[in-house]
Design a protein around this motif. Sequence first.
Motif, PDB file in Angstrom:
ATOM      1  N   ARG A  61       0.739  -1.157   0.049  1.00 34.87           N
ATOM      2  CA  ARG A  61       0.012   0.112  -0.113  1.00 34.87           C
ATOM      3  C   ARG A  61       0.898   1.164  -0.007  1.00 34.87           C
ATOM      4  O   ARG A  61       0.570   2.188  -0.649  1.00 34.87           O
ATOM      5  N   SER A  62       1.876   1.318   0.835  1.00 38.00           N
ATOM      6  CA  SER A  62       2.843   2.336   0.804  1.00 38.00           C
ATOM      7  C   SER A  62       3.378   2.508  -0.739  1.00 38.00           C
ATOM      8  O   SER A  62       3.671   3.671  -1.245  1.00 38.00           O
ATOM      9  N   LEU A  63       3.689   1.330  -1.432  1.00 42.38           N
ATOM     10  CA  LEU A  63       4.368   1.455  -2.533  1.00 42.38           C
ATOM     11  C   LEU A  63       3.270   2.121  -3.763  1.00 42.38           C
ATOM     12  O   LEU A  63       3.588   2.768  -4.850  1.00 42.38           O
ATOM     13  N   GLU A  64       1.980   1.690  -3.624  1.00 43.82           N
ATOM     14  CA  GLU A  64       1.033   2.255  -4.183  1.00 43.82           C
ATOM     15  C   GLU A  64       0.951   3.824  -4.176  1.00 43.82           C
ATOM     16  O   GLU A  64       0.705   4.695  -5.217  1.00 43.82           O
ATOM     17  N   VAL A  65       1.027   4.138  -2.893  1.00 42.45           N
ATOM     18  CA  VAL A  65       1.072   5.826  -2.478  1.00 42.45           C
ATOM     19  C   VAL A  65       2.009   6.278  -3.202  1.00 42.45           C
ATOM     20  O   VAL A  65       2.160   7.419  -3.992  1.00 42.45           O
ATOM     21  N   PHE A  66       3.251   5.622  -3.243  1.00 45.37           N
ATOM     22  CA  PHE A  66       4.401   6.261  -3.873  1.00 45.37           C
ATOM     23  C   PHE A  66       4.361   6.269  -5.200  1.00 45.37           C
ATOM     24  O   PHE A  66       4.840   7.270  -6.009  1.00 45.37           O
ATOM     25  N   GLU A  67       3.848   4.998  -5.898  1.00 40.82           N
ATOM     26  CA  GLU A  67       3.500   5.135  -7.294  1.00 40.82           C
ATOM     27  C   GLU A  67       2.616   6.388  -7.793  1.00 40.82           C
ATOM     28  O   GLU A  67       2.963   6.887  -8.769  1.00 40.82           O
ATOM     29  N   GLU A  68       1.594   6.482  -7.196  1.00 36.87           N
ATOM     30  CA  GLU A  68       0.392   7.280  -7.464  1.00 36.87           C
ATOM     31  C   GLU A  68       1.173   8.702  -7.412  1.00 36.87           C
ATOM     32  O   GLU A  68       1.199   9.592  -8.031  1.00 36.87           O
ATOM     33  N   ASN A  69       2.186   9.055  -6.403  1.00 36.24           N
ATOM     34  CA  ASN A  69       2.774  10.407  -6.161  1.00 36.24           C
ATOM     35  C   ASN A  69       3.865  10.575  -7.389  1.00 36.24           C
ATOM     36  O   ASN A  69       3.828  11.599  -8.094  1.00 36.24           O
ATOM     37  N   GLN A  70       4.725   9.407  -7.929  1.00 33.96           N
ATOM     38  CA  GLN A  70       5.397   9.463  -9.126  1.00 33.96           C
ATOM     39  C   GLN A  70       4.608   9.764 -10.063  1.00 33.96           C
ATOM     40  O   GLN A  70       5.110  10.354 -10.926  1.00 33.96           O
TER      41      GLN A  70
END
Length: 480
Positions: A276-285
């Motif tokens: 889920r943290s990676l998904e947030v990071f991906e969305e921010n990217q």
Amino acid sequence: MEGEGAAGFQRVGRAAPAPGATGVLPRFADLPLLVKIGIAPAFAMVMLVVALGCALWSQQRQLAVLNAVLAEDNARNQLEISAKAISIANGAFYHCLGWQANGGTPGAVQAGLQDVLAQLDTARQNLRRVQRFVPPSERGDYAQALQELDDYRGAISRLAAFTDDNFGSAGRYIVPYELERERAAAQLDKLAMAMNEQARALAVQSQGVARRIAIIAVAGVLLTLLLVVTVVWLVFAAIRQTVGEICQATERLAAGRLDIDLYPLRRHDEFGAIVRSLEVFEENQRRLTMLRAEKKIMEKRQKEVRALADLDELTGLLNRRAMVPLVKRQVQVRQERAEDVQPTCLAMIDLDHFKAVNDDYGHLAGDEALRIVAHACVDALRCGDVLARWGGEEFLLMLPNTGLQTAALCLERLRALLAHTPFDSIEPGLSLTISAGVAEIVPGDTIEAAIARADQALYAAKRGGRNQVVLAGEETVSAA
């Protein structure tokens, strides 16, 4: 372009699985790490309990066999005691008969015979006890042995009846007595032999049970170890695969890759929080990439707008707004270090009789004339020279690293070129000329002063008859 840039980074997402959508039982991937890691020890404990239960069951079987062996040994001992009792009774009986034949008292003989009968009764009781513990299929043999003992006892009783009055008449009962004794002894020997066979069979069975218990114990331990190792390996492989996929996704995100599908990695354990943290990071990217794309688009538009703001819409040359900072920079450089800077000249150029062109042929023709003059000047200028439309039919030319005389020659060549440039697109045979005033930027000048000197030289050229180049502070250089 902005719509294209934003659309290029739109993400096609998939809905997260609803709780319980995977079935009644949770997926293995959704179990907490503590449960995953504890599966192997729990499985080992279950297998050890199962192995212990099998061992206890096998031990109970072996104990049952051992008890059967002990029972057989006891029964065999009882049979041996009974057989021994018959032998003793037989010997005692003949001893009593011999004693009576040698003149023994009848009372003593009777006492001896009673002892013999008592020994036979003891043997009968032992057989009855053994009969109660033997299998039902063997009780008939024991009943026959008891019947033989009863017959043997009856034979002794009949012989004992003759010992008081007529010992000689007892002789005819000796042979039946011996037969009864032999049958009783034979039956007991038969039972003893059968008991020995059963004892040997039970011993073999006990050895087989012990061997099976050992095999089961070893096989259980090995199977438990194998299954535990397999479960540990499967759990470790699953965790390692998950960690590897998360690490790979993290590295790709860190490298700026956005073509990553994190949906298969979604789960409800501790790794799920990382995903889920990676998904947030991906969305921010993705948002950052979109912002960068939009920034590039905005910068490009700003450059286009700036270029449009700095260029003259009619001729494509620099306009007055863009030309002023360039001239100001040359003036500023000479104010800061006048000795080390090459000379720079400014030339104010005006199209002769331009109003007549507008009046005779229209403003569109005037615009065309300005375009022809601008293109001809650009083609004739040197690399580094800067031409701008200053206003109306006036042009300002800056010649860097050029002295006043050289600038005059350049302007004269440009004047001669324009004098022979055809304007057939306006009117066949039409020709136009220019007038120019040239001034050098000197230390202490301001931009207004330098342009004003060039403008004054231009007015001098116009007053002098046009179609000529005039240097600021000097006579006319050339004229038609």
